[in-house]
Design a protein around this motif. Structure first.
Motif, PDB file in Angstrom:
ATOM      1  N   MET A 384       0.826  -1.207   0.000  1.00 42.89           N
ATOM      2  CA  MET A 384       0.000   0.000   0.000  1.00 42.89           C
ATOM      3  C   MET A 384       0.863   1.261   0.000  1.00 42.89           C
ATOM      4  SD  MET A 384      -2.817  -1.416   2.706  1.00 42.89           S
ATOM      5  CE  MET A 384      -3.588   0.154   3.033  1.00 42.89           C
ATOM      6  N   LEU A 385       1.934   1.235   0.788  1.00 34.40           N
ATOM      7  CA  LEU A 385       2.801   2.409   0.848  1.00 34.40           C
ATOM      8  C   LEU A 385       3.500   2.632  -0.484  1.00 34.40           C
ATOM      9  CD1 LEU A 385       3.992   4.679   2.578  1.00 34.40           C
ATOM     10  CD2 LEU A 385       5.838   3.102   3.236  1.00 34.40           C
ATOM     11  N   TYR A 386       3.972   1.541  -1.108  1.00 34.03           N
ATOM     12  CA  TYR A 386       4.619   1.669  -2.422  1.00 34.03           C
ATOM     13  C   TYR A 386       3.643   2.244  -3.438  1.00 34.03           C
ATOM     14  CZ  TYR A 386       7.144   0.445  -6.679  1.00 34.03           C
ATOM     15  OH  TYR A 386       7.782   0.510  -7.889  1.00 34.03           O
ATOM     16  N   PHE A 387       2.414   1.717  -3.432  1.00 36.97           N
ATOM     17  CA  PHE A 387       1.380   2.189  -4.360  1.00 36.97           C
ATOM     18  C   PHE A 387       1.115   3.674  -4.144  1.00 36.97           C
ATOM     19  CE2 PHE A 387      -3.392   2.057  -5.396  1.00 36.97           C
ATOM     20  CZ  PHE A 387      -3.157   2.335  -6.742  1.00 36.97           C
ATOM     21  N   ALA A 388       0.991   4.065  -2.891  1.00 34.23           N
ATOM     22  CA  ALA A 388       0.678   5.456  -2.580  1.00 34.23           C
ATOM     23  C   ALA A 388       1.796   6.407  -2.997  1.00 34.23           C
ATOM     24  CB  ALA A 388       0.390   5.599  -1.092  1.00 34.23           C
ATOM     25  N   LYS A 389       3.043   6.005  -2.789  1.00 31.22           N
ATOM     26  CA  LYS A 389       4.178   6.885  -3.081  1.00 31.22           C
ATOM     27  C   LYS A 389       4.506   6.953  -4.562  1.00 31.22           C
ATOM     28  CE  LYS A 389       6.713   6.948   1.295  1.00 31.22           C
ATOM     29  NZ  LYS A 389       8.011   6.684   1.964  1.00 31.22           N
ATOM     30  N   HIS A 390       4.384   5.826  -5.271  1.00 27.45           N
ATOM     31  CA  HIS A 390       4.816   5.771  -6.664  1.00 27.45           C
ATOM     32  C   HIS A 390       3.686   5.968  -7.667  1.00 27.45           C
ATOM     33  CE1 HIS A 390       8.165   3.808  -4.534  1.00 27.45           C
ATOM     34  NE2 HIS A 390       8.913   4.198  -5.546  1.00 27.45           N
ATOM     35  N   HIS A 391       2.446   5.829  -7.220  1.00 28.12           N
ATOM     36  CA  HIS A 391       1.299   6.024  -8.110  1.00 28.12           C
ATOM     37  C   HIS A 391       0.242   6.828  -7.349  1.00 28.12           C
ATOM     38  CE1 HIS A 391       3.093   2.975 -10.771  1.00 28.12           C
ATOM     39  NE2 HIS A 391       3.298   2.267  -9.681  1.00 28.12           N
ATOM     40  N   GLN A 392       0.641   8.022  -6.958  1.00 29.92           N
ATOM     41  CA  GLN A 392      -0.171   8.812  -6.028  1.00 29.92           C
ATOM     42  C   GLN A 392      -1.555   9.124  -6.596  1.00 29.92           C
ATOM     43  OE1 GLN A 392       1.905  12.066  -4.281  1.00 29.92           O
ATOM     44  NE2 GLN A 392       0.078  13.048  -3.466  1.00 29.92           N
ATOM     45  N   ASP A 393      -1.616   9.516  -7.875  1.00 27.25           N
ATOM     46  CA  ASP A 393      -2.906   9.870  -8.454  1.00 27.25           C
ATOM     47  C   ASP A 393      -3.853   8.670  -8.456  1.00 27.25           C
ATOM     48  OD1 ASP A 393      -2.025  12.420  -8.846  1.00 27.25           O
ATOM     49  OD2 ASP A 393      -1.471  12.114 -10.952  1.00 27.25           O
ATOM     50  N   ALA A 394      -3.316   7.528  -8.850  1.00 27.03           N
ATOM     51  CA  ALA A 394      -4.144   6.322  -8.884  1.00 27.03           C
ATOM     52  C   ALA A 394      -4.548   5.919  -7.468  1.00 27.03           C
ATOM     53  CB  ALA A 394      -3.382   5.173  -9.565  1.00 27.03           C
ATOM     54  N   TYR A 395      -3.629   6.088  -6.541  1.00 30.53           N
ATOM     55  CA  TYR A 395      -3.917   5.731  -5.148  1.00 30.53           C
ATOM     56  C   TYR A 395      -5.063   6.568  -4.592  1.00 30.53           C
ATOM     57  CZ  TYR A 395      -3.356   5.630  -0.060  1.00 30.53           C
ATOM     58  OH  TYR A 395      -3.586   5.523   1.275  1.00 30.53           O
ATOM     59  N   ILE A 396      -5.066   7.842  -4.920  1.00 33.88           N
ATOM     60  CA  ILE A 396      -6.118   8.721  -4.422  1.00 33.88           C
ATOM     61  C   ILE A 396      -7.470   8.310  -5.008  1.00 33.88           C
ATOM     62  CG2 ILE A 396      -6.967  11.112  -4.480  1.00 33.88           C
ATOM     63  CD1 ILE A 396      -4.035  12.013  -4.370  1.00 33.88           C
ATOM     64  N   ARG A 397      -7.453   7.825  -6.261  1.00 31.07           N
ATOM     65  CA  ARG A 397      -8.711   7.472  -6.917  1.00 31.07           C
ATOM     66  C   ARG A 397      -9.228   6.093  -6.501  1.00 31.07           C
ATOM     67  NH1 ARG A 397      -5.920   9.346 -11.548  1.00 31.07           N
ATOM     68  NH2 ARG A 397      -5.702   7.184 -12.233  1.00 31.07           N
ATOM     69  N   VAL A 398      -8.327   5.204  -6.207  1.00 28.48           N
ATOM     70  CA  VAL A 398      -8.717   3.818  -5.959  1.00 28.48           C
ATOM     71  C   VAL A 398      -8.774   3.555  -4.466  1.00 28.48           C
ATOM     72  CG1 VAL A 398      -8.114   1.401  -6.340  1.00 28.48           C
ATOM     73  CG2 VAL A 398      -7.694   3.093  -8.122  1.00 28.48           C
ATOM     74  N   SER A 399      -9.769   2.889  -4.014  1.00 22.73           N
ATOM     75  CA  SER A 399      -9.883   2.549  -2.597  1.00 22.73           C
ATOM     76  C   SER A 399      -8.823   1.540  -2.231  1.00 22.73           C
ATOM     77  CB  SER A 399     -11.270   1.968  -2.308  1.00 22.73           C
ATOM     78  OG  SER A 399     -11.302   1.435  -1.001  1.00 22.73           O
ATOM     79  N   VAL A 400      -8.178   1.757  -1.114  1.00 19.37           N
ATOM     80  CA  VAL A 400      -7.169   0.829  -0.642  1.00 19.37           C
ATOM     81  C   VAL A 400      -7.799  -0.509  -0.269  1.00 19.37           C
ATOM     82  CG1 VAL A 400      -5.334   0.479   1.058  1.00 19.37           C
ATOM     83  CG2 VAL A 400      -5.784   2.755   0.159  1.00 19.37           C
ATOM     84  N   LEU A 401      -9.112  -0.496  -0.081  1.00 20.41           N
ATOM     85  CA  LEU A 401      -9.797  -1.748   0.243  1.00 20.41           C
ATOM     86  C   LEU A 401      -9.581  -2.789  -0.845  1.00 20.41           C
ATOM     87  CD1 LEU A 401     -11.684  -3.341   2.076  1.00 20.41           C
ATOM     88  CD2 LEU A 401     -13.635  -2.308   0.875  1.00 20.41           C
ATOM     89  N   VAL A 402      -9.494  -2.347  -2.089  1.00 24.52           N
ATOM     90  CA  VAL A 402      -9.256  -3.275  -3.194  1.00 24.52           C
ATOM     91  C   VAL A 402      -7.930  -3.986  -2.998  1.00 24.52           C
ATOM     92  CG1 VAL A 402      -8.934  -3.458  -5.692  1.00 24.52           C
ATOM     93  CG2 VAL A 402     -10.649  -1.894  -4.756  1.00 24.52           C
ATOM     94  N   LEU A 403      -6.902  -3.216  -2.630  1.00 28.36           N
ATOM     95  CA  LEU A 403      -5.588  -3.802  -2.424  1.00 28.36           C
ATOM     96  C   LEU A 403      -5.585  -4.752  -1.236  1.00 28.36           C
ATOM     97  CD1 LEU A 403      -2.680  -3.889  -3.398  1.00 28.36           C
ATOM     98  CD2 LEU A 403      -2.175  -1.952  -1.919  1.00 28.36           C
TER      99      LEU A 403
END
Length: 418
Positions: A384-403
């Protein structure tokens, strides 16, 4: 009336003569059958002869495998394995380059047969080949410019014979010197080397690493990941396959504390991108052996995640809790008012609880509790942290619940249980 089950009808060849059709009685000793064949062609000293398959294998007929002979098989009367081994042992030491080359070519072919291999090894043939490899480049250094094709073929046949002989498992890999290892490694490290020599050198290094702990340590000192990577960027899939096989072998035999370091080096060298570009997306089909080696590499790298996957989060660990705060900050601080941190403690707690709920955490008050289940444990938080830091725009749009749900899916759980 059908012929007896012990009688096999075959054709036997002898150079310069018409093939002889005969019936072999499988109850007779093989030596008696060979004597009968020799007598038919008036050949003396039948103990110097043997029968072998006349197909591409050229394997010798022995008491152990003679029952595999079928009706209609074509055999060849030839020199016995012991005689052949003795003659080749002498021929490969010839002072004539042409004679030496032909002898090594024959040796490379015959060494596939375990019967011949045993006889040649009994003559200390492995040591002779290793000495030729160790000293060959220096001995013929002056001839390389004018006889480079001949020298390349000679070394290629020498290494081929060595690989075939060692594949029978008769000789221990622990017997080889550092000088021999350095020489083989030098062929792999050269920027320009014959494809056949490179392929056999990679095969030898892989076998050394897999079959001897001591040799693993010596090979690891001579070969680096950086020196192997360029071989993956070529177009020869066989070379690429052997290169990945060597990487897998080094990975597999490395001590636990060294494996993560190797994984970091592979990441720095962009191994994944290189494999995607030059192997998986190349304009050719991936053969079965390459697919297997890629699978092995994937398993070895996945295994490095097991510790994190089975590690529970400590809700009292402030450093770990700070990661969760960072996930919330990346997702919501852009929307928050600049002075939102100046409110009361209760207001901030209420805001954090609302944000964690939006992010999909099950425990809105203390989201750290969501990572106490193993698997996925801390691995889910790492992802989750990698996703948030490296794909910030996508992270903001996508619910972390999916991950989170992905990390707890049946396929992930099945892998975790293996």
């Amino acid at each position: 009336m059908p012929p007896p089950a012990d009688i096999v009808k075959v054709a036997i060849e002898w150079p310069g003569a018409y093939p002889k059709l005969m019936e072999i009685d499988q109850k007779k000793p093989l030596s008696a059958i060979i004597k009968e064949v020799c007598d038919g062609w008036s050949l003396a000293n039948h103990e110097y002869f043997a029968l072998q398959h006349a197909d591409s294998s050229n394997f010798y007929i022995t008491e152990k495998n003679r029952n595999e002979i079928k009706n209609g098989t074509i055999l060849r009367l030839t020199t016995s394995p012991a005689q052949n081994a003795q003659q080749l042992h002498e021929r490969i030491q010839s002072s004539s380059m042409d004679a030496k080359l032909e002898a090594l070519k024959d040796l490379a072919s015959l060494s596939r047969d375990v019967t011949f291999a045993q006889e040649f090894i009994n003559l200390d043939g492995i040591s002779l080949l290793t000495q030729m490899v160790e000293s060959g480049t220096e001995r013929y250094q002056k001839l390389q410019k004018i006889m480079k094709p001949c020298f390349g073929d000679m070394l290629s046949f020498t290494l081929t014979a060595f690989v075939e002989l060692m594949d029978h498992g008769i000789v221990s890999w622990d017997t080889f010197s550092v000088a021999f290892i350095k020489k083989i490694a030098s062929f792999v490290n050269k920027s320009a080397i014959d494809i056949s020599i490179l392929q056999r050198s990679l095969a030898i290094l892989e076998s050394m690493v897999l079959n001897s702990h001591d040799l693993y340590q010596k090979v690891a000192q001579e070969i680096t990941i950086g020196q192997l990577i360029p071989h993956l960027q070529g177009t020869d899939q066989e070379i690429q396959t052997y290169t990945i096989a060597v990487i897998n072998a080094l990975f597999l035999k490395a001590p636990d504390e060294r494996r993560q370091e190797m994984a970091n080096i592979l990441a720095q060298k962009q191994l994944r991108y290189i494999i995607l570009t030059h192997v998986i997306r190349a304009q050719r089909a991936i053969n079965n052996e390459m697919a297997h080696q890629l699978y092995v590499l994937q398993v070895l790298t996945f295994n490095l995640l097991e510790d994190r996957m089975m590690t529970k989060m400590d809700p009292q660990d402030q450093a770990q809790r700070d990661i969760i705060f960072e996930l919330r900050r990346i997702a919501f601080d852009a929307e928050s008012e600049p002075n939102n941190s100046s409110g009361s403690m209760e207001k901030r707690k209420s805001m954090y609880t609302r944000d964690y709920k939006k992010l999909g955490f099950i425990n809105h008050v203390n989201p750290a509790m969501d990572f106490t289940q193993t698997p996925p444990g801390m691995l889910a938080l790492d992802n989750m942290l990698y996703f948030a830091k490296h794909h910030q725009d996508a992270y903001i749009r996508v619910s972390v619940l999916v991950l989170l749900r992905y990390c707890q899916c049946p396929m992930f759980q099945t892998y975790a249980q293996k």
